[in-house]
Write a protein that holds these residues in place. Structure first.
Motif, PDB file in Angstrom:
ATOM      1  N   THR A  23       0.824  -1.206   0.000  1.00 53.64           N
ATOM      2  CA  THR A  23       0.000   0.000   0.000  1.00 53.64           C
ATOM      3  C   THR A  23       0.855   1.251   0.000  1.00 53.64           C
ATOM      4  N   VAL A  24       1.931   1.245   0.787  1.00 59.28           N
ATOM      5  CA  VAL A  24       2.832   2.402   0.818  1.00 59.28           C
ATOM      6  C   VAL A  24       3.476   2.616  -0.545  1.00 59.28           C
ATOM      7  N   ILE A  25       3.908   1.541  -1.190  1.00 55.09           N
ATOM      8  CA  ILE A  25       4.540   1.657  -2.508  1.00 55.09           C
ATOM      9  C   ILE A  25       3.538   2.201  -3.536  1.00 55.09           C
ATOM     10  N   VAL A  26       2.303   1.674  -3.504  1.00 57.36           N
ATOM     11  CA  VAL A  26       1.285   2.159  -4.434  1.00 57.36           C
ATOM     12  C   VAL A  26       0.991   3.641  -4.195  1.00 57.36           C
ATOM     13  N   GLY A  27       0.890   4.046  -2.932  1.00 53.63           N
ATOM     14  CA  GLY A  27       0.648   5.452  -2.633  1.00 53.63           C
ATOM     15  C   GLY A  27       1.783   6.345  -3.088  1.00 53.63           C
ATOM     16  N   TRP A  28       3.031   5.855  -2.918  1.00 51.48           N
ATOM     17  CA  TRP A  28       4.187   6.642  -3.366  1.00 51.48           C
ATOM     18  C   TRP A  28       4.204   6.776  -4.878  1.00 51.48           C
ATOM     19  N   LEU A  29       3.873   5.694  -5.596  1.00 51.44           N
ATOM     20  CA  LEU A  29       3.846   5.747  -7.054  1.00 51.44           C
ATOM     21  C   LEU A  29       2.698   6.617  -7.561  1.00 51.44           C
ATOM     22  N   ALA A  30       1.555   6.585  -6.853  1.00 52.38           N
ATOM     23  CA  ALA A  30       0.396   7.358  -7.294  1.00 52.38           C
ATOM     24  C   ALA A  30       0.634   8.856  -7.194  1.00 52.38           C
ATOM     25  N   LYS A  31       1.584   9.279  -6.377  1.00 48.84           N
ATOM     26  CA  LYS A  31       1.881  10.700  -6.257  1.00 48.84           C
ATOM     27  C   LYS A  31       2.728  11.216  -7.411  1.00 48.84           C
ATOM     28  N   GLY A  41       2.431   7.674 -12.185  1.00 51.13           N
ATOM     29  CA  GLY A  41       1.366   7.053 -11.406  1.00 51.13           C
ATOM     30  C   GLY A  41       0.026   7.726 -11.627  1.00 51.13           C
ATOM     31  N   ARG A  42       0.022   9.059 -11.640  1.00 49.61           N
ATOM     32  CA  ARG A  42      -1.235   9.777 -11.884  1.00 49.61           C
ATOM     33  C   ARG A  42      -1.758   9.521 -13.291  1.00 49.61           C
ATOM     34  N   THR A  43      -0.828   9.446 -14.265  1.00 51.83           N
ATOM     35  CA  THR A  43      -1.243   9.164 -15.642  1.00 51.83           C
ATOM     36  C   THR A  43      -1.851   7.772 -15.760  1.00 51.83           C
ATOM     37  N   PHE A  44      -1.178   6.798 -15.169  1.00 51.16           N
ATOM     38  CA  PHE A  44      -1.690   5.428 -15.208  1.00 51.16           C
ATOM     39  C   PHE A  44      -3.035   5.327 -14.500  1.00 51.16           C
ATOM     40  N   LEU A  45      -3.196   6.074 -13.396  1.00 51.49           N
ATOM     41  CA  LEU A  45      -4.460   6.045 -12.651  1.00 51.49           C
ATOM     42  C   LEU A  45      -5.588   6.656 -13.470  1.00 51.49           C
ATOM     43  N   ARG A  46      -5.307   7.741 -14.165  1.00 52.22           N
ATOM     44  CA  ARG A  46      -6.343   8.355 -15.014  1.00 52.22           C
ATOM     45  C   ARG A  46      -6.751   7.421 -16.148  1.00 52.22           C
TER      46      ARG A  46
END
Length: 232
Positions: free
Chosen positions: A81-89, A93-98
């Motif tokens: 979860t910490v790694i995912v949160g760090w990547l999402a920032k 990560g934001r591009t992949f999430l969108r």
């Protein structure tokens, strides 16, 4: 004069009462500790049951030490979860999430479930605004009866338009006893709310215990001096 034998039964009863008092005192000490350990142990096993099947057999600790260590799944979940949160920032990560959300939004049923869960998670886990920060009393289920509820926020949108101009609606969560995770969402006029001085944690204890555990009373206000009373 009473016989000496008459004094033995009271002693036996007093010894039994002392043993019974010690037993209940020990039970009060042991029960919360035991239940806490049992709950943590059960939750760790539940998380392990969800996480470890996703981990390859060669990467599990029991593959090397031969013992199933409970709690490894919790540790893996926290690290992941910490790694995912760090990547999402980050930018990627934001591009992949969108991109992922745009794909999900094209799926009719999945879109509804995902958007609802996301909104709930953002509301509950948001660090910018405190939720359920006050306890209150409302009249429920009929006038004259009192129930403890938690203040959520001021009503917004279409619901807010139903309130009187000088008496906004407040959204409150009315939990059930002894399971406070279920309850009712109510919109109550602010004038009908009675805010409590007790904390949310103390109010939750009161609800879970069905009224058996009351919060410790705060320091009572010191009585006014006679000179102050005369001035009043």
């Amino acid at each position: 004069m009473s016989k000496p034998e008459d004094s033995h039964p009271p002693r036996r009863r007093s010894r039994f009462a002392a043993l019974r008092g010690s037993f209940f005192t020990g039970l009060i000490v042991v029960a919360p500790i035991g239940l806490t350990i049992w709950l943590m142990w059960t939750m760790a096993g539940w998380v392990d049951g969800w996480v470890l099947p996703l981990v390859p057999q060669e990467m599990r600790p029991e593959h090397y030490i031969g013992v199933n260590v409970r709690g490894i799944g919790v540790l893996i979940f926290l690290i992941f979860t910490v790694i995912v949160g760090w990547l999402a920032k980050g930018f990627f990560g934001r591009t992949f999430l969108r991109i992922g959300e745009s794909i999900v939004n094209r799926l009719p049923f999945v879109r509804t479930v995902y958007s609802g869960l996301k909104q709930i998670a953002e509301t509950v886990l948001s660090q910018s605004e405190a939720k359920f920060d006050r306890a209150c009393v409302i009249e429920y289920p009929r006038p004259g009866l009192k129930a403890i509820a938690f203040v959520s926020s001021t009503a917004k949108g279409e619901v807010a338009g139903m309130a009187a101009p000088d008496d906004p609606l407040i959204s409150v969560f009315l939990p059930t006893t002894p399971n406070p995770t279920s309850g009712f969402l109510l919109f109550v006029p602010q004038s009908q709310l009675t805010y409590l001085d007790m904390s949310v944690e103390d109010a939750a204890k009161l609800i879970i215990s069905a009224g058996l555990v009351y919060p410790q009373p705060k320091d009572a206000k010191k009585p006014k001096d006679k000179s102050q009373l005369n001035k009043a």
